[in-house]
Design an enzyme around this catalytic site. Structure first.
Site, PDB file in Angstrom:
ATOM      1  N   LYS A 141     -13.155  -1.586   6.418  1.00 55.71           N
ATOM      2  CA  LYS A 141     -12.529  -2.494   7.389  1.00 55.71           C
ATOM      3  C   LYS A 141     -13.109  -2.221   8.780  1.00 55.71           C
ATOM      4  O   LYS A 141     -13.926  -2.999   9.262  1.00 55.71           O
ATOM      5  CB  LYS A 141     -11.010  -2.345   7.363  1.00 55.71           C
ATOM      6  CG  LYS A 141     -10.420  -2.760   6.000  1.00 55.71           C
ATOM      7  CD  LYS A 141      -9.398  -1.794   5.562  1.00 55.71           C
ATOM      8  CE  LYS A 141      -8.861  -1.945   4.158  1.00 55.71           C
ATOM      9  NZ  LYS A 141      -8.995  -3.165   3.448  1.00 55.71           N
ATOM     10  N   ASP A 199      -1.988   6.724   6.141  1.00 52.89           N
ATOM     11  CA  ASP A 199      -3.050   5.898   5.554  1.00 52.89           C
ATOM     12  C   ASP A 199      -3.437   4.865   6.616  1.00 52.89           C
ATOM     13  O   ASP A 199      -2.806   3.821   6.741  1.00 52.89           O
ATOM     14  CB  ASP A 199      -2.532   5.212   4.281  1.00 52.89           C
ATOM     15  CG  ASP A 199      -3.538   4.210   3.719  1.00 52.89           C
ATOM     16  OD1 ASP A 199      -4.622   4.038   4.318  1.00 52.89           O
ATOM     17  OD2 ASP A 199      -3.230   3.596   2.679  1.00 52.89           O
ATOM     18  N   TRP A 239       0.821  -1.211   0.000  1.00 44.07           N
ATOM     19  CA  TRP A 239       0.000   0.000   0.000  1.00 44.07           C
ATOM     20  C   TRP A 239       0.848   1.250   0.000  1.00 44.07           C
ATOM     21  O   TRP A 239       0.506   2.232  -0.670  1.00 44.07           O
ATOM     22  CB  TRP A 239      -1.023  -0.029   1.141  1.00 44.07           C
ATOM     23  CG  TRP A 239      -2.075  -1.065   0.838  1.00 44.07           C
ATOM     24  CD1 TRP A 239      -2.278  -2.248   1.486  1.00 44.07           C
ATOM     25  CD2 TRP A 239      -3.025  -1.038  -0.248  1.00 44.07           C
ATOM     26  NE1 TRP A 239      -3.291  -2.951   0.876  1.00 44.07           N
ATOM     27  CE2 TRP A 239      -3.773  -2.247  -0.174  1.00 44.07           C
ATOM     28  CE3 TRP A 239      -3.315  -0.133  -1.265  1.00 44.07           C
ATOM     29  CZ2 TRP A 239      -4.794  -2.546  -1.086  1.00 44.07           C
ATOM     30  CZ3 TRP A 239      -4.328  -0.437  -2.180  1.00 44.07           C
ATOM     31  CH2 TRP A 239      -5.046  -1.626  -2.081  1.00 44.07           C
TER      32      TRP A 239
END
Ligand code: PMP
Length: 360
Positions: free
Chosen positions: A195, A171, A102
């Site tokens: 999530k 993030d 990511w």
């Protein structure tokens, strides 16, 4: 009805109480004769939902007044571009820490807009640990430092918050709301919802007010934090149903869990159970440095990779779903976000032990 245990990395399990509430509200929200999906986002009912969800989130994370909370669209991936577009200001350079898949995606998108300096990388160590704080090299010409506190695919997590003088951007997609967080350490935090926040379609941004207002001239209105903040995240029609469901999740965290300190204790216990088992035998393995293991995403491998498909099939039979690792790395991964109950970990451990007895 029987619900499975869902270890999906995202869209992930939601608290049952939230789903039941949404079901009860579906046709007739609080006696008003319509569903949340059918309401005007500008009407008083949705305004109330929006306001209350923000207040609850602020209370949960103890978000100071001088931070804006934005409920946006486009997923965390849009933030990979929005961050440089909005935060570079009159600088041309930004620093990024590379700790996995990511971070790499954030870096490659940022390169469209900025000269990216790598402050540190754990790529050479195959992403099994995070760089130490003293290894970070941050240029004073960088507009901000971006990092990924929890790498969802690798299962790698920072055990510290970088202490720097330029704005820190995180993030937090796969770890937000899993434990208390000192918001003031950050200039900007973003997190895709699917999530720990709610259903997909929503992305949360928490941004210090002084960082607004210096977007690049060509920045589209929909990507400009200032425009979105001024419009109360309603510059256009927001994803109202996802926003409402996120609000229910915040209420669940407040009322049923009792806040993020309690959530952290539960999450730690869940993760400890899994890692303790993984370390105590030699059929399964987790490669991550114990100090940097994720509390949310637990990847593991089998001593015999040929048994992976059987493992997944048998797990599914046992009501344990979505245990395959990310397609880029293979192996297994149990994502054990807030809404995955401790009983799911117990069931998984029992299954894993049985599997070794039968096939190991
Ligand atoms: N960052 C992280 C850490 C993620 O885990 C994900 C999604 N798994 C993303 C970014 C991308 O999120 P989205 O799909 O919402 O764009």
């Amino acid at each position: 009805m029987s619900r499975v245990y869902n270890f999906c990395a995202g869209p992930a399990a939601l608290p049952e109480r939230v789903l039941a509430q949404a079901q009860a509200d579906l046709l007739d929200w609080q006696g008003h004769g319509l569903s949340v999906m059918e309401m005007s986002h500008r009407g008083e009912h949705f305004q109330h939902i929006a306001h209350e969800s923000e207040q609850d989130l602020r209370a949960l994370l103890n978000i100071p007044e001088h931070y804006k909370v934005l409920f946006l669209q486009g997923g965390a991936s849009s933030q990979f571009a929005m961050v440089p577009l909005n935060l570079l200001g009159n600088k041309t350079q930004a620093s990024y820490i590379n700790t996995g898949q990511w971070s790499k995606k954030a870096i490659s998108e940022a390169k469209r807009f900025a000269q990216v300096e790598i402050a540190a990388s754990s790529e050479a160590q195959d992403y099994v640990s995070v760089p130490a704080s003293h290894e970070l090299s941050i240029s004073k010409d960088s507009a901000y430092l971006h990092y990924t506190p929890n790498e969802t695919i690798g299962g790698l997590s920072f055990d510290y918050i970088p202490d720097i003088t330029i704005p820190l951007v995180a993030d937090y997609s796969s770890a937000i709301l899993s434990q208390p967080l000192d918001i003031e350490r950050f200039g900007l935090i973003y997190a895709g919802a699917q999530k720990n926040i709610g259903p997909a379609g929503l992305c949360l941004v928490i941004v210090r007010e002084d960082l607004l207002g210096s977007a690049q001239a060509q920045t589209p209105a929909m990507l400009n934090y200032q425009t979105l903040a001024d419009a109360g995240s309603m510059y256009n029609t927001p994803p109202t149903f996802s926003w409402y469901l996120a609000g229910l999740v915040f209420k669940w965290l407040k009322d049923e869990i009792g806040g993020l300190a309690n959530m952290a204790v539960i999450n730690q216990r869940k993760a400890d159970k899994l890692y303790t088992y993984l370390d105590g035998q030699d059929f399964y393995a987790n490669p991550i440095n114990p100090a940097h293991r994720s509390m949310m995403n637990v990847p593991f491998t089998l001593a015999e990779p040929a048994l992976e498909q059987t493992f997944l099939q048998d797990a599914k039979q046992a009501g344990l779903l979505n245990l395959a690792g990310h397609r880029s790395v293979g192996g297994m991964r149990a994502s054990i976000y807030n809404a995955v109950p401790e009983a799911a970990i117990d069931a998984l451990l029992e299954f894993m032990q049985d599997f070794v007895r039968q096939k190991g």
